[in-house]
Design a protein around this motif. Structure first.
Motif, PDB file in Angstrom:
ATOM      1  N   VAL A 213       0.834  -1.211   0.000  1.00 44.84           N
ATOM      2  CA  VAL A 213       0.000   0.000   0.000  1.00 44.84           C
ATOM      3  C   VAL A 213       0.865   1.257   0.000  1.00 44.84           C
ATOM      4  N   LEU A 214       1.868   1.307   0.885  1.00 48.44           N
ATOM      5  CA  LEU A 214       2.701   2.508   1.006  1.00 48.44           C
ATOM      6  C   LEU A 214       3.539   2.746  -0.248  1.00 48.44           C
ATOM      7  N   SER A 215       4.106   1.686  -0.797  1.00 45.45           N
ATOM      8  CA  SER A 215       4.936   1.863  -1.990  1.00 45.45           C
ATOM      9  C   SER A 215       4.102   2.269  -3.197  1.00 45.45           C
ATOM     10  N   SER A 216       2.945   1.642  -3.375  1.00 44.81           N
ATOM     11  CA  SER A 216       2.085   1.961  -4.518  1.00 44.81           C
ATOM     12  C   SER A 216       1.589   3.395  -4.443  1.00 44.81           C
ATOM     13  N   LEU A 217       1.104   3.804  -3.251  1.00 47.54           N
ATOM     14  CA  LEU A 217       0.623   5.170  -3.097  1.00 47.54           C
ATOM     15  C   LEU A 217       1.769   6.176  -3.183  1.00 47.54           C
ATOM     16  N   GLY A 218       2.924   5.831  -2.604  1.00 49.64           N
ATOM     17  CA  GLY A 218       4.060   6.746  -2.621  1.00 49.64           C
ATOM     18  C   GLY A 218       4.618   6.965  -4.015  1.00 49.64           C
ATOM     19  N   LEU A 219       4.844   5.868  -4.746  1.00 47.49           N
ATOM     20  CA  LEU A 219       5.365   5.998  -6.113  1.00 47.49           C
ATOM     21  C   LEU A 219       4.331   6.637  -7.029  1.00 47.49           C
ATOM     22  N   SER A 221       2.034   8.821  -6.145  1.00 47.90           N
ATOM     23  CA  SER A 221       2.022  10.253  -5.814  1.00 47.90           C
ATOM     24  C   SER A 221       3.209  10.975  -6.437  1.00 47.90           C
ATOM     25  N   LEU A 222       4.369  10.320  -6.411  1.00 46.80           N
ATOM     26  CA  LEU A 222       5.568  10.948  -6.961  1.00 46.80           C
ATOM     27  C   LEU A 222       5.448  11.139  -8.474  1.00 46.80           C
ATOM     28  N   VAL A 223       5.010  10.085  -9.166  1.00 50.78           N
ATOM     29  CA  VAL A 223       4.843  10.185 -10.624  1.00 50.78           C
ATOM     30  C   VAL A 223       3.787  11.232 -10.976  1.00 50.78           C
ATOM     31  N   ALA A 246       4.104  12.167  -1.256  1.00 49.69           N
ATOM     32  CA  ALA A 246       5.064  11.164  -1.730  1.00 49.69           C
ATOM     33  C   ALA A 246       6.203  10.989  -0.739  1.00 49.69           C
ATOM     34  N   VAL A 247       6.713  12.103  -0.201  1.00 53.13           N
ATOM     35  CA  VAL A 247       7.816  12.035   0.764  1.00 53.13           C
ATOM     36  C   VAL A 247       7.377  11.281   2.018  1.00 53.13           C
ATOM     37  N   LEU A 249       4.810   9.166   2.430  1.00 55.93           N
ATOM     38  CA  LEU A 249       4.472   7.767   2.145  1.00 55.93           C
ATOM     39  C   LEU A 249       5.725   6.920   1.912  1.00 55.93           C
ATOM     40  N   LEU A 250       6.685   7.446   1.150  1.00 55.38           N
ATOM     41  CA  LEU A 250       7.890   6.667   0.863  1.00 55.38           C
ATOM     42  C   LEU A 250       8.788   6.552   2.095  1.00 55.38           C
ATOM     43  N   ALA A 251       8.833   7.609   2.923  1.00 55.85           N
ATOM     44  CA  ALA A 251       9.597   7.519   4.184  1.00 55.85           C
ATOM     45  C   ALA A 251       8.959   6.481   5.104  1.00 55.85           C
ATOM     46  N   SER A 252       7.633   6.464   5.147  1.00 54.28           N
ATOM     47  CA  SER A 252       6.924   5.450   5.954  1.00 54.28           C
ATOM     48  C   SER A 252       7.196   4.054   5.414  1.00 54.28           C
TER      49      SER A 252
END
Length: 511
Positions: A213-219, A221-223, A246-247, A249-252
């Protein structure tokens, strides 16, 4: 500690391995060219379906978000289900999504098909690369296989421009979707016939749902943040909010991965100095390359008034350089010299080609400037991409091959999003400034001059980015030339508690 390898085991007899490469390469070509083939067809599709200007970007963005956001999940699925099964499912799903896109009668159906293509592309791309990583373990064979794969991965975008131009001009935009179907069918039938699941390396640990969940939402958001930055500006509330999300989510995600027993992305995959340097330098190089695709395409079509087909064909010198660099330089030297002595000079050579393009003017000659610049770009990128593709998956535990492969695709996908948004913004700002400072001249000529000045300014940034990629490759991609060793980590499998030493011998660099 590494030890001398016994002859590496594989489930495929040697001739079948090379047949398998044909179908894996075909699938990779389909995924890579799909990133650019639709771009040329977009104006025709917009007019045909009545897509609004506001929704037009979603034809590109829907694919990028699904693909970029789900790549790590796709790599983990490949490790869990098996690479062959994931590869075949990805191919079938991609073909179905392409058929829906080609038959789309309205905007919603087209956007849904593009998102579905991204979902199955996220399954397909990492499973294709990880199949290669675990099937070709002999140093010389691996060099040849990744030479071919690297040329396709690097040149596929330019092939997409050519194919998109031909199909759009002589048929219609729907064929930019339908063309995927024969690619996928041939590759799937070939995979069923000649690819067996490689022995060992199946990762049966529980799925890391919070990590997914965190990686999908983080990446995602970044894209999407870079996409919105291009359309709304870097300081808009939406853009800044997406970057902040993105920051966080990806840090989490990194925090969770450091704590869970069976992480989606084992941090050992990215914290390795050599592999981390490869991911970073690859991402930077793709930023520069996507910017070049964008500006040269517009320059040839708008300034030079080339047709879509001629514009696509104008990229042939870069493809020729890419193939030469991958198969004749990278593949021949990878087992003889350290990878940094291929990647570093490769990115520098590409940078020299990009430097030539900073001299772009309204009346520049294709033969005198653009063609030699593309040859150098292709030669340099091919030389660098080939060892990078191989080394990014070399030395990892076989059970991590899928997610390590997904990181290669993730660095490229995010790099492409950054390259399109960042360099396009730089070009637009420079164009506006030039037009303002030269007001009073003939309007049409000033428009072209301002546009080309903007392209040249942004290309200077691409030169600097390639120089940074080269420096990172020289600095971080340490180690000698490839040699066969067995990785024996001594780790315990999170699910079984058994020793996780790989059954499959994977070549690793001698330090």
């Amino acid at each position: 500690m590494s030890q001398t390898a016994v002859p590496p085991k594989t489930s495929l007899p040697d001739p079948r391995r090379w047949k398998a490469l044909i179908f894996i390469a075909l699938a990779q070509l389909m995924v890579v060219l799909d990133g650019t083939i639709v771009n040329i067809a977009l104006p025709s599709a917009q007019a045909d379906l009545g897509i609004s200007d506001g929704n037009r970007q979603w034809v590109i963005t829907a694919y990028a978000l699904a693909f970029g956001g789900l790549l790590l999940f796709g790599g983990r699925i490949a490790d869990l289900w098996g690479r062959r099964r994931t590869f075949i499912v990805g191919l079938i799903g991609f073909a179905v999504a392409s058929a829906i896109g080609g038959l789309a009668a309205n905007t919603g159906l087209l956007l849904g098909a593009r998102a579905l293509q991204g979902v199955f592309g996220a399954l397909l791309a990492p499973s294709a690369l990880s199949l290669l990583a675990v099937m070709f373990t002999d140093g010389k064979e691996r060099a040849k296989a990744f030479g071919i794969f690297g040329a396709i991965a690097g040149g596929g975008g330019a092939v997409g421009l050519i194919l998109g131009g031909v199909l759009t001009e002589y048929m219609n935009w729907r064929w930019t979707f339908f063309v995927n179907i024969p690619f996928a069918v041939v590759a799937a039938l070939g995979a069923i016939a000649v690819i067996s699941e490689p022995a060992g390396g199946r990762n049966r640990s529980p799925m890391d749902v919070p990590g997914v969940v965190l990686s999908s939402l983080g990446l995602g958001s970044l894209v999407y943040a870079f996409t919105r930055a291009e359309s709304d500006g870097w300081t808009s509330g939406v853009t800044l909010g997406l970057f902040a999300a993105a920051v966080v989510l990806l840090a989490s995600f990194v925090f969770v991965e450091s704590r869970v027993a069976a992480p989606l992305l084992p941090l050992r995959v990215v914290t390795d100095r050599r592999r981390g340097g490869i991911y970073l330098s690859l991402g930077l190089a793709v930023i520069a390359m996507f910017g070049m695709f964008l500006f040269i395409t517009y320059y040839l079509q708008v300034v030079k008034d080339y047709s879509p087909v001629v514009t696509g064909l104008a990229f042939l010198p870069m493809i020729a350089g890419m193939i030469t660099g991958s198969t004749q330089i990278g593949a021949r030297l990878m087992t003889r010299v350290p990878p940094r002595l291929l990647m570093g000079p490769g990115f520098l050579t590409a940078g020299i080609g990009m430097l030539m393009l900073t001299q772009l003017e309204v009346g520049s000659s294709y033969v005198g400037l653009i063609m030699p610049a593309q040859l150098l770009l292709g030669l340099g990128m091919g030389t660098a991409f080939m060892p990078a593709m191989s080394m990014a998956t070399q030395g990892v535990q076989a059970r991590d091959a899928g997610v390590a492969s997904a990181m290669v695709n993730t660095s490229q996908q995010v790099g492409g999003a950054i390259g399109t948004a960042l360099l396009n913004t730089v070009a637009a700002s420079a164009t506006t400034a030039y037009a303002t400072s030269h007001a009073g001249r003939a309007a049409e000529q000033l428009k072209l001059e301002a546009m080309v000045h903007g392209y040249a300014t942004a290309i200077w940034w691409a030169v600097g980015i390639l120089a940074l990629a080269s420096l990172i490759a020289f600095t971080f991609v340490n180690g000698g030339h490839g040699g066969s060793t067995v990785v024996t980590s001594g780790d315990k499998d999170a699910a079984t508690g058994e020793d996780a030493t790989d059954e499959l011998a994977i070549p690793v660099l001698a330090h």
